[in-house]
Structures are given as structure tokens and as C-alpha cells.
Design an enzyme around this catalytic site. Structure first.
Site, PDB file in Angstrom:
ATOM      1  N   ASP A 153       0.842  -1.191   0.000  1.00 38.51           N
ATOM      2  CA  ASP A 153       0.000   0.000   0.000  1.00 38.51           C
ATOM      3  C   ASP A 153       0.875   1.238   0.000  1.00 38.51           C
ATOM      4  OD1 ASP A 153      -2.451   1.299  -0.010  1.00 38.51           O
ATOM      5  OD2 ASP A 153      -2.430   1.540   2.170  1.00 38.51           O
ATOM      6  N   HIS A 172      -4.224  14.045   0.703  1.00 40.75           N
ATOM      7  CA  HIS A 172      -4.421  13.134   1.845  1.00 40.75           C
ATOM      8  C   HIS A 172      -3.236  13.206   2.802  1.00 40.75           C
ATOM      9  CE1 HIS A 172      -5.421   9.565   4.169  1.00 40.75           C
ATOM     10  NE2 HIS A 172      -4.218   9.081   3.898  1.00 40.75           N
ATOM     11  N   GLU A 206     -10.456   3.871   3.255  1.00 39.09           N
ATOM     12  CA  GLU A 206      -9.574   4.670   2.417  1.00 39.09           C
ATOM     13  C   GLU A 206      -9.943   4.379   0.970  1.00 39.09           C
ATOM     14  OE1 GLU A 206      -5.457   4.108   3.661  1.00 39.09           O
ATOM     15  OE2 GLU A 206      -5.735   5.706   5.148  1.00 39.09           O
ATOM     16  N   GLU A 229      -9.175   4.088  -2.601  1.00 39.09           N
ATOM     17  CA  GLU A 229      -7.961   3.916  -3.389  1.00 39.09           C
ATOM     18  C   GLU A 229      -8.281   3.188  -4.690  1.00 39.09           C
ATOM     19  OE1 GLU A 229      -4.486   2.502  -1.378  1.00 39.09           O
ATOM     20  OE2 GLU A 229      -5.222   3.064   0.615  1.00 39.09           O
ATOM     21  N   ASP A 277      -9.060   0.381   1.546  1.00 38.56           N
ATOM     22  CA  ASP A 277      -8.065  -0.024   2.543  1.00 38.56           C
ATOM     23  C   ASP A 277      -8.619   0.338   3.925  1.00 38.56           C
ATOM     24  OD1 ASP A 277      -5.616  -0.856   3.598  1.00 38.56           O
ATOM     25  OD2 ASP A 277      -4.817   1.181   3.509  1.00 38.56           O
ATOM     26  N   ARG A 296      -8.204   3.818  12.895  1.00 44.57           N
ATOM     27  CA  ARG A 296      -7.375   5.008  13.180  1.00 44.57           C
ATOM     28  C   ARG A 296      -6.821   5.016  14.596  1.00 44.57           C
ATOM     29  NH1 ARG A 296      -6.111   6.020   8.211  1.00 44.57           N
ATOM     30  NH2 ARG A 296      -7.902   6.560   6.906  1.00 44.57           N
ATOM     31  N   GLN A 336      -4.001   2.585  14.662  1.00 43.20           N
ATOM     32  CA  GLN A 336      -2.926   3.159  13.837  1.00 43.20           C
ATOM     33  C   GLN A 336      -2.147   4.237  14.607  1.00 43.20           C
ATOM     34  OE1 GLN A 336      -4.391   4.768  10.139  1.00 43.20           O
ATOM     35  NE2 GLN A 336      -2.367   5.322   9.388  1.00 43.20           N
ATOM     36  N   LYS A 355      -4.235  -1.931   9.625  1.00 47.01           N
ATOM     37  CA  LYS A 355      -4.583  -2.087   8.214  1.00 47.01           C
ATOM     38  C   LYS A 355      -4.652  -3.555   7.816  1.00 47.01           C
ATOM     39  CE  LYS A 355      -3.551   2.385   7.215  1.00 47.01           C
ATOM     40  NZ  LYS A 355      -4.272   3.313   6.352  1.00 47.01           N
ATOM     41  N   THR A 371      -8.828  -5.704   3.488  1.00 46.97           N
ATOM     42  CA  THR A 371      -8.766  -4.784   2.353  1.00 46.97           C
ATOM     43  C   THR A 371      -9.770  -5.316   1.339  1.00 46.97           C
ATOM     44  OG1 THR A 371      -6.404  -4.413   2.736  1.00 46.97           O
ATOM     45  CG2 THR A 371      -7.268  -3.787   0.575  1.00 46.97           C
ATOM     46  N   GLU A 428     -10.562  12.411   7.286  1.00 43.85           N
ATOM     47  CA  GLU A 428     -10.463  13.744   6.687  1.00 43.85           C
ATOM     48  C   GLU A 428     -11.838  14.402   6.570  1.00 43.85           C
ATOM     49  OE1 GLU A 428      -8.159  11.479   3.605  1.00 43.85           O
ATOM     50  OE2 GLU A 428      -7.479  13.509   3.137  1.00 43.85           O
TER      51      GLU A 428
HETATM   52 CA    CA Z   1      -4.002   3.105   2.449  1.00 47.26          CA
END
Ligand code: CA
Length: 417
Positions: A125, A132, A198, A200, A232, A236, A239, A252, A256, A362
Site C-alpha cells: 500500500d 491526503h 480509504e 484507493e 483499505d 485510526r 494506527q 490495516k 482490504t 479527513e
Molecule cells: Ca491506504
């Protein structure tokens, strides 16, 4: 290029994701048939295994569709990919002489169950969205130090887990993990309370590279078979506590989700756009001659339990700073061998405005600004029972080249220990 017309009527609609111009690659089963490779055409799927067995595909080095994934075809290389695309286009085009032989090999998509389209060899990843990286960095370190000093020089990435890459529609168990609240002096173990997405796009590596041999960006681009939508999922709170100094790990690794269809690089070629000019010159091994990004409109729909679904973000693949080819060239630059079926996540694709951000972190600015839904429902992060769906398509003149949906519903955490 205009719409290529097909004798499959539903493929000629301006709204379908799957006109003859697209021909994305998937794996499907029905209650009568075991899993096999197919390509989407309008509301139907063409059974590639039976088409090959019937001698309709004329491919060298076959059989390529005896397996349960597209990996064998991908490993066969770009000339075979082109030959297959040309042959499928001829078989499905309006006026095709072989229509009577091909029609019995079509299965309605509504009757099919879709599976992972590839055997994912390894999953890496990246972190190639400048907006971002700026947003997340601002929340963590303030706007002056938002971008790490290496960000404008290196397509930053980490090695993720192929074992937990799942196909759209798979339900996702809320992860457990170790977290530490801001003012606490000790960590605790339990369900994540800041579960996020996420948005992506994943690049699928078709042909392998040798250990010890770096790749040019141009070579890397020729190795990419196609692209998938990729969510993904990210915890948080886990993380924030674990990520220093070696980057994300359990936050993570639990899931996925990728879309059911690989849209080929060939189908996207006419929508290619240049990456933005580098803000500082890139080292020669990362410089890109050909356009490496695509004009793909992307969206995130959130369906909270107890409220109506709505789109919470719209952005575009062209918002990325590094292309998949640059990421792949960087990945191999040390001599790292790349394999057929490697999956490279782009990094979260956020656009310039708040409504273009590609994660809840975000969109709600770290949980400070809840999103509003019907029935007075509010969300900062994902709650149990919520469904998140990514969609994407490139818009042509009267047709679209689309990815289908990339969707997942969150289940409550298991009780442990
Ligand atoms: Ca990611």
C-alpha cells in the site's frame, strides 16, 4: 473513441459500466457452475473457460482459463492480453459472425456470484495522494510539518497483507487492537472505535520481474495488467498508537476490499492523463515520460444503519501525485522481485475540497465534524451495520468504462478473550 456497439443490447447503454469498450476481468460462479473466469459485457458475463474450450479464443500457450483466477493469463504477457482483447471485441461486436456460438456462453450477472478476480500474490500500500498526506500530516503535526521530508522524493509505501484482501460484498468484522487514549498513561485492548475507509485504486501487476534487477518507469507501466477499486479499511485509533517507527501494522491488516472487476490498462488507455508536474525534480529513475494517471471519477457512498444512503465524497484518480508505474519502479528499485498478481494500493485519493476527501478521518476532520444523514443519524467513524461502497468510472463520449461497486458491511467485533 466512440461507443463500440455490441450485439449484447445492454452493453450499448450510456449508463452501463460494462460496454464493449471495457471488457473487465472477473471470476464468477452460478448455482450450476463452479467458479471460472469471465468478462463483463452489459448485464451479462461471458464465460471465458467455455469460450476457450469451444476453440473461440485462438490464444497461444493455452489453456489460460483452466484456473480459478486471471493469474495465468496475466503471466502470459502484454501480447497475449492484446490478442485476447481484440478477439473478445470481435466476438461481441455488432454483426459478429460467431454470435450463435457465443450467445450460449453468456450468463446474466444477476444470477452470478462474484469472487476475487485474481490470486493476490502480495499487497503493498502506497501513500501517493498529496492532499491526503497533507490533511493527515496537518492533523498529526500541524500544516508547517504536514508532509514528511521524504514525501516529494519517494512514493512512500509499506508491505501489507495479501491474506486479508477480499472481494466486494464480503462482510468485515470490526477489528480488535491495542489503543491508548490521549490522556491515558496505559494502553487497552478492545474493538476499534475509529474505524475508517480509504478510497484507493489498486494496480494489478501482470508480468513478474527478476530479483536484483530494477525496472524503468516505462517497463513498469508495461507490466501493469489493470486496475481495481480498493478500500483499505483502517482502524485510526490502533494506527495512531502503533505507527511509529515502522508504519501501520494491525490497523490495516484485518481487511482490504477490492472490486469484483479488473479494468484493464488497455480499456483505460484513452483516459490517461499526466501526473502533476513534480514540485521538486524527481530522481531520474522515477521520472515518467508517458501519462500514468487516469481521468476516473470516484465516489464513496455511506449507508448508515437506520438512515438513507448518500454519497459522502467525490474525487478523481488524477488527484494522485505518483502513478502506479512510478510506484512499481520504486518498489523494484532495490532489487525487490515483483510477482504476477501483486496488488499495489495507490494511497487514499483526496481532492482539494473537503467534499473530495477520501477517508472519514479527513471528511470529519478527525471526528470533529460529524456527517449528517436522514432520521437525525450522524457519523464520525463507521458503526456496526454500516455499508460503505466505492464506485468509479471513466466517462467517454456516450459511454463509460466503469469498475462496478466495491462494497462492505461492518459486523460487530468478536468478544475476546
Ligand atoms: Ca491506504
Amino acid at each position: 473513441m466512440p461507443l463500440k456497439r455490441s450485439w449484447v443490447a445492454s452493453a450499448n447503454s450510456a449508463e452501463t459500466d460494462f460496454p464493449l469498450n471495457n471488457l473487465p476481468c472477473g471470476v464468477f460462479s452460478t448455482h450450476r457452475q463452479d467458479a471460472r473466469c469471465g468478462v463483463a459485457i452489459g448485464e451479462m458475463i461471458l464465460d471465458c473457460r467455455r469460450a476457450e474450450e469451444a476453440g473461440l479464443l485462438f490464444l497461444p500457450a493455452g489453456p489460460l482459463f483452466a484456473e480459478l483466477s486471471w493469474n495465468r493469463l496475466m503471466a502470459a504477457g502484454p501480447e497475449v492480453w492484446s490478442a485476447l482483447r481484440a478477439r473478445l471485441t470481435a466476438l461481441l461486436a455488432e454483426g459478429a459472425a460467431e454470435r450463435d456460438h457465443v450467445e450460449p456462453l453468456l450468463i446474466p450477472m444477476a444470477e452470478a456470484r462474484l469472487h476475487l478476480p485474481l490470486q493476490v500474490a502480495e499487497y503493498t500500500d502506497f501513500y501517493a495522494g498529496r492532499q491526503h498526506a497533507f490533511n493527515v500530516g496537518t492533523m498529526l503535526r500541524g500544516p508547517e510539518n504536514a508532509l514528511p521530508p521524504n514525501w516529494l522524493h519517494i512514493p512512500i509505501g509499506y508491505n501489507g497483507r495479501a491474506s486479508t484482501v477480499v472481494v466486494s460484498g464480503t462482510e468485515i468484522r470490526r477489528p480488535l487492537g491495542q489503543t491508548r487514549a490521549k490522556d491515558a498513561d496505559k494502553p487497552v485492548f478492545g474493538p476499534s472505535r475509529r474505524l475508517d475507509i480509504e478510497l484507493e485504486v489498486g494496480a494489478v501487476v501482470g508480468t513478474p520481474s527478476e530479483m536484483g534487477r530494477p525496472l524503468s518507469v516505462a517497463e513498469a507501466q508495461r507490466m501493469i495488467f489493470g486496475y481495481v477499486l480498493l478500500n483499505d479499511w483502517s482502524a485510526r485509533d490502533i494506527q495512531a498508537w502503533e505507527y511509529q517507527p515502522l508504519g501501520p501494522f494491525q490497523s490495516k491488516a484485518f481487511a482490504t476490499t477490492i472490486g469484483s472487476w479488473i479494468v484493464t490498462a488497455a480499456a483505460l488507455a484513452e483516459f490517461a492523463v499526466d501526473a502533476p508536474p513534480p514540485e521538486v525534480p524527481l530522481l531520474p529513475y522515477l521520472q515518467e515520460e508517458a501519462p500514468g494517471l487516469y481521468d476516473i471519477d470516484l465516489s464513496v457512498e455511506m449507508h448508515p444503519e437506520g438512515a438513507a444512503a448518500r454519497i459522502i465524497s467525490r474525487t478523481n484518480h488524477r488527484e494522485l501525485y505518483y502513478s502506479a508505474a512510478q510506484q512499481l519502479a520504486h518498489h523494484a528499485s532495490s532489487g525487490c522481485a515483483m510477482r504476477t498478481g501483486d496488488l499495489l494500493g495507490s494511497g487514499t485519493i483526496s481532492g482539494p475540497e473537503p467534499e473530495n476527501f477520501g477517508s472519514l478521518m479527513e471528511l470529519t476532520w478527525g471526528g470533529e465534524r460529524p456527517l449528517q444523514f436522514t432520521n437525525g443519524v450522524k457519523r464520525t467513524f463507521i458503526e456496526d451495520g454500516d455499508v460503505l461502497t466505492l464506485r468509479g468510472h471513466a466517462q467517454g463520449d456516450g459511454f463509460r468504462v466503469g469498475f462496478g461497486a466495491c462494497s462492505g458491511r461492518i459486523l460487530p467485533a468478536v468478544s475476546f478473550p
